[in-house]
Design an enzyme around this catalytic site. Structure first.
Site, mmCIF file in Angstrom:
data_model
loop_
_atom_site.group_PDB
_atom_site.id
_atom_site.type_symbol
_atom_site.label_atom_id
_atom_site.label_comp_id
_atom_site.label_asym_id
_atom_site.label_seq_id
_atom_site.Cartn_x
_atom_site.Cartn_y
_atom_site.Cartn_z
ATOM 1 C CB SER A 104 -0.870 -0.008 1.266
ATOM 2 O OG SER A 104 -1.427 1.268 1.507
ATOM 3 C CE1 TYR A 127 -6.337 4.655 -2.262
ATOM 4 C CE2 TYR A 127 -4.786 4.275 -0.490
ATOM 5 C CZ TYR A 127 -5.992 4.001 -1.109
ATOM 6 O OH TYR A 127 -6.839 3.077 -0.575
ATOM 7 C CB THR A 153 -6.468 2.487 -5.368
ATOM 8 O OG1 THR A 153 -5.668 1.344 -5.077
ATOM 9 C CG2 THR A 153 -7.801 2.371 -4.631
ATOM 10 C CE LYS A 221 -7.252 -3.169 -4.283
ATOM 11 N NZ LYS A 221 -7.837 -2.211 -3.342
ATOM 12 C CG HIS A 245 -11.153 0.272 -1.053
ATOM 13 N ND1 HIS A 245 -10.314 1.016 -1.845
ATOM 14 C CD2 HIS A 245 -10.605 0.304 0.191
ATOM 15 C CE1 HIS A 245 -9.319 1.484 -1.105
ATOM 16 N NE2 HIS A 245 -9.465 1.060 0.137
HETATM 17 C C1 LIG Z 1 -7.537 -2.346 6.673
HETATM 18 C C2 LIG Z 1 -7.558 -2.271 5.178
HETATM 19 C C3 LIG Z 1 -6.725 -1.368 4.558
HETATM 20 C C4 LIG Z 1 -6.747 -1.264 3.177
HETATM 21 N N1 LIG Z 1 -5.870 -0.420 2.578
HETATM 22 C C5 LIG Z 1 -5.872 -0.328 1.234
HETATM 23 C C6 LIG Z 1 -4.944 0.511 0.586
HETATM 24 O O1 LIG Z 1 -4.105 1.137 1.221
HETATM 25 N N2 LIG Z 1 -5.023 0.599 -0.754
HETATM 26 C C7 LIG Z 1 -5.955 -0.104 -1.496
HETATM 27 O O2 LIG Z 1 -5.997 0.013 -2.719
HETATM 28 N N3 LIG Z 1 -6.813 -0.935 -0.900
HETATM 29 C C8 LIG Z 1 -6.794 -1.067 0.434
HETATM 30 N N4 LIG Z 1 -7.663 -1.928 1.033
HETATM 31 C C9 LIG Z 1 -8.569 -2.760 0.215
HETATM 32 C C10 LIG Z 1 -7.908 -4.113 -0.124
HETATM 33 O O3 LIG Z 1 -6.828 -3.933 -0.995
HETATM 34 C C11 LIG Z 1 -8.869 -5.076 -0.803
HETATM 35 O O4 LIG Z 1 -9.493 -4.457 -1.898
HETATM 36 C C12 LIG Z 1 -9.930 -5.670 0.110
HETATM 37 O O5 LIG Z 1 -9.550 -5.671 1.460
HETATM 38 C C13 LIG Z 1 -10.220 -7.088 -0.373
HETATM 39 O O6 LIG Z 1 -11.244 -7.654 0.315
HETATM 40 P P1 LIG Z 1 -11.065 -8.734 1.523
HETATM 41 O O7 LIG Z 1 -10.462 -7.987 2.658
HETATM 42 O O8 LIG Z 1 -12.494 -9.116 1.760
HETATM 43 O O9 LIG Z 1 -10.228 -9.886 1.028
HETATM 44 C C14 LIG Z 1 -7.640 -2.069 2.406
HETATM 45 C C15 LIG Z 1 -8.459 -2.997 3.056
HETATM 46 C C16 LIG Z 1 -8.422 -3.110 4.428
HETATM 47 C C17 LIG Z 1 -9.298 -4.131 5.080
HETATM 48 C C1 LIG Z 2 -5.189 5.064 4.387
HETATM 49 C C2 LIG Z 2 -6.436 4.511 3.779
HETATM 50 C C3 LIG Z 2 -6.920 5.380 2.657
HETATM 51 C C4 LIG Z 2 -6.183 3.079 3.368
HETATM 52 C C5 LIG Z 2 -7.357 2.384 2.770
HETATM 53 O O1 LIG Z 2 -7.450 2.224 1.590
HETATM 54 C C6 LIG Z 2 -8.403 1.829 3.586
HETATM 55 O O2 LIG Z 2 -8.410 2.021 4.810
HETATM 56 O O3 LIG Z 2 -9.319 1.200 3.008
#
Ligand SMILES: Cc1cc2nc3c(=O)[nH]c(=O)nc-3n(C[C@H](O)[C@H](O)[C@H](O)COP(=O)(O)O)c2cc1C
Ligand SMILES: CC(C)CC(=O)C(=O)O
Length: 350
Positions: A104, A127, A153, A221, A245
């Site tokens: 990330s 991002y 993203t 994404k 997401h």
């Molecule tokens: C705590 C958390 C932080 C995330 N941070 C990002 C991120 O920084 N960038 C991003 O593109 N997606 C982020 N995501 C989304 C994940 O990449 C992903 O799309 C999603 O968690 C997939 O679903 P799942 O958790 O059900 O497997 C985040 C998801 C979670 C749960």
């Molecule tokens: C710092 C946040 C924007 C990271 C993220 O994508 C999330 O928390 O879903």
């Protein structure tokens, strides 16, 4: 599912409530969060029998890299909130399992360190910030560190309304831990949902990013419709990731197990199609492949394994996950991933 539940139980015990809620939570009433999991199971598997599955090969090639199974670790922010092993631990575990790892932008470890630890197979999630100079510097740094793809993203122009985060809008990182300076901003010691991202991003920016990335493949994404898949390909994306997401942005959006069908049909194999959201076992992976995905990403299960047992936990989870994919392929009569067809799933009537 069962294996993951055990990790989640331990993770929940170990983590502060605010940190657990940040990782577990979704947007709004969390309707899409619940449906992301359930929607996979609304596709029944249609196995074929009497196929020689004495040697099952679950490997795939995505963007020129061979993966031991069609599984990639999704980008998740601030992994040292979960365990001191953080991103280095998850990236090393993914590499040991022969899988790819997505870092990330909001990581707690610099991309150069992660690439060095993994020794390949690292993707960088981006991002785009209003400060384009800072974003360009981050992309150049990631590319020169050796990332093999840029994951743009596109579903976070503004922060989703996450009720669980309201109680803890700003989570403090552990003592001595800061966010990596991928944003060009001074090291930050808290993680907030949003800060400085560019809500004016459009499809024209894919060409800009390809240029800044010096030809590094750009995956988009956050695609949920055939229209956006077409737009992404027209803009020069090397692949699309069907994602909502993890249901953290807009509650009520379509679960990815449903969106995948539409997107893969529109893409017609022109570029790789990846999918994430609620993928929890080998059966879900076969469902995704049958609906036209080339591979899946998994998010929260990796977070729970890291929180529960650090790098070793993630290694164990990924090994068991890959084994489960192999088993599901065998039980569907598929000696390899290419043998999975649309005929291996049917929509449940409910
Ligand atoms: C705590 C958390 C932080 C995330 N941070 C990002 C991120 O920084 N960038 C991003 O593109 N997606 C982020 N995501 C989304 C994940 O990449 C992903 O799309 C999603 O968690 C997939 O679903 P799942 O958790 O059900 O497997 C985040 C998801 C979670 C749960
Ligand atoms: C710092 C946040 C924007 C990271 C993220 O994508 C999330 O928390 O879903």
């Amino acid at each position: 599912m069962e294996l993951i539940r055990r990790y989640e139980v331990v993770a929940r015990e170990r983590l502060d409530q605010g940190v657990y809620d940040y990782y577990a939570g979704g947007a709004g009433d969390e309707q899409t969060l619940a449906e992301n999991d359930r929607a996979w199971r609304r596709w029944w598997l249609r196995p074929r029998t009497m196929v020689d599955v004495g040697a099952v090969d679950p490997s795939v090639t995505v963007l020129g890299r061979r993966l031991a199974a069609p599984v990639i670790v999704a980008p998740m922010a601030a992994q040292r909130l979960l365990h001191p092993d953080g991103e280095l631990g998850t990236a090393r575990a993914a590499a040991a399992a022969g899988l790819a790892y997505t870092l990330s932008t909001r990581a707690t470890t610099d991309v150069a360190e992660v690439c060095a630890a993994a020794g390949g197979g690292v993707w960088f999630q981006l991002y785009v910030q209003i400060d384009r100079d800072a974003t360009e510097a981050a992309v150049r740094h990631a590319v020169s560190s050796g990332v093999e793809a840029l994951v743009l993203t596109v579903d976070l122009p503004v922060a989703g309304r996450r009720e669980r985060e309201r109680a803890n809008p700003e989570i403090a990182l552990p003592e001595g831990v800061t966010l990596a300076t991928h944003t060009g901003r001074p090291a930050e010691s808290t993680i907030k949902p949003l800060g400085g991202w560019d809500p004016g991003l459009t499809w024209d920016d894919v060409a800009w990013l390809r240029d800044v990335g010096d030809g590094t493949p750009v995956l988009v994404k956050g695609v949920l419709t055939a229209e956006d898949a077409e737009a992404a390909m027209a803009a020069g994306a090397a692949g699309v990731i069907v994602s909502n997401h993890g249901a953290r942005q807009l509650d009520g959006v379509v679960p990815t197990a449903i969106a995948l069908d539409e997107v893969a049909t529109a893409v017609e194999g022109r570029v790789p199609v990846l999918v994430d959201g609620g993928v929890r076992d080998g059966g879900d992976v076969v469902r995704a492949l049958a609906l036209g995905a080339d591979a899946v990403l998994i998010g929260r299960p990796v977070a729970w394994a890291l929180a529960a047992q650090g790098e070793g936990g993630v290694a164990e989870l990924l090994a068991q996950f890959a084994e489960d994919v192999e088993r599901a392929l065998a039980l569907c009569g598929c000696p390899d991933v290419a043998a999975v067809t649309r005929g291996h799933v049917q929509r449940a009537a409910w």
